[in-house]
Write an enzyme that holds these catalytic residues in place. Structure first.
Site: not given
Length: 383
Positions: A136-137, A74
């Site tokens: 992850e973000e 991402d």
């Protein structure tokens, strides 16, 4: 199937607009098809919506003790950013590759995919695994279930190299953290009678001021020899929203409270302190209006990365890069999550973190090439 070069792969990966709020399945499907075309089986871990997935794979002997190359799929949004080129198309200019994710971290993802295919083609005596996570973000929420699923489906590797941009330096420690979505629910009255109501904004301000005080105390007691910058744990509120008019006590106030915690401190103890203060403030609100409340939704929980004494991950990266030094960073990565799951872990990848999330994000071609050289040495090591 044609073998794509690292440059071909970064071009392809960046073309998928895998902003965290949207699905990443087109990218995941493409990676699965590409690896399948080279005889590499993949598996996935989906989120609850089924619209996002992590993907992982294994090459080499079916035995434990391999190496994981870990990245995320991402990227952050480009909304409101002034780009000079299409953010979802790699543009080369002045020795740099521009595009969303070129640095953070589709550059490393491309190199890792390339290395996995080369490991299959050339043959390795030590296993190599690929792990590309979702989300992850938004707080590293995709890695833990992916790691658990990997351990159920693959021989467990002994170390993980997380390719966040470090300019190919070795990072053996980073802060952890936790975050909460907070919704203060007050009771509306005219502000001339505010003692009879509960202002969600003013009550939220009590918690924010408490955070300021905690930061000041942490700074005053910081270890001057700490390698971290800043050398203490920090609480932060970056956005806040609430209220309907200047003369009405606010019924609602929402914000995200985040903690960046030194790996030497216990995130769980910090969590207890935060929740205890929230409970104290809520009790005061309810004493005025019983229906007032503070809704708390945990958003992420990321363990810090602790430097390992003689850690295998750091040792192999030292050997491959030729570097004799390592450092720490204050941002979080999935390395702490791999370490918590029993892997030796280190962060090392091409690109400069200063370019991450920025308009006109780029990776220097020289850095990308340095990452490719690293993968070549890793393949030789595994062979």
């Amino acid at each position: 199937m044609q073998v794509l070069s690292p440059r071909d792969l970064i071009n392809k990966l960046v073309s998928f607009p895998t902003v965290s709020r949207d699905s990443n399945l087109e990218l995941v499907d493409w990676v699965a098809d590409y690896l399948d075309g080279h005889g590499i089986a993949t598996a996935r871990d989906y989120d609850d919506s089924g619209k996002k997935a992590s993907i992982f794979a294994h090459v080499g002997p079916e035995e434990a003790g391999g190496v994981v190359l870990s990245g995320h799929t991402d990227v952050v949004p480009v909304d409101g950013q002034n780009w000079d080129s299409d953010p979802f198309w790699v543009t080369e200019k002045d020795g740099k590759l521009y595009g969303r994710g070129t640095c953070d971290m589709k550059g490393f993802d491309a190199l890792a995919i390339w290395a996995l295919v080369e490991a299959k083609r050339r043959g390795v005596t030590r296993p190599l695994q690929l792990a590309l996570s979702r989300d992850e973000e938004v707080g590293c929420v995709g890695a833990p279930p992916m790691i658990a699923r990997m351990q159920d489906h693959l021989p467990k590797a002994s170390l993980a190299i997380i390719g966040e941009p470090t300019s190919m330096g070795i990072i053996n420690g980073h802060k952890g953290g936790t975050g909460f979505d907070l919704h203060f629910r007050g009771f509306e009255v005219h502000s001339s009678l505010q003692d009879r109501g509960v202002s969600a904004i003013m009550e939220a301000a009590r918690l924010i001021q408490w955070c300021n005080e905690q930061n000041e105390m942490s700074a005053a007691n910081a270890d001057p020899d700490s390698p971290f910058d800043p050398p203490f744990s920090t609480l932060h509120v970056g956005m806040i929203e609430g209220g309907t008019a200047h003369n009405i006590t606010a019924k609602d106030c929402v914000f995200v409270l985040s903690l960046r915690c030194l790996p030497t401190e216990d995130v769980g103890e910090w969590r207890k302190k935060i929740l205890a203060e929230i409970a104290r403030i809520e009790a005061g609100m309810k004493a005025i209006r019983p229906e007032a409340e503070i809704r708390v939704d945990p958003r992420w929980d990321v363990p810090g990365l602790r430097a390992e004494d003689g850690g295998e991950a750091e040792m192999i990266v030292r050997r491959l890069t030729g570097l004799n030094s390592s450092g720490v960073v204050s941002f979080g990565t999935e390395a702490g999550q791999f370490q918590a799951a029993g892997y030796s872990a280190v962060v090392c990848g091409p690109g400069d973190i200063a370019q991450a999330h920025q308009a006109n994000e780029f990776i220097e071609i020289a850095q990308f090439q340095q990452g490719e050289q690293f993968m070549e040495k890793l393949l030789s090591d595994l062979a």
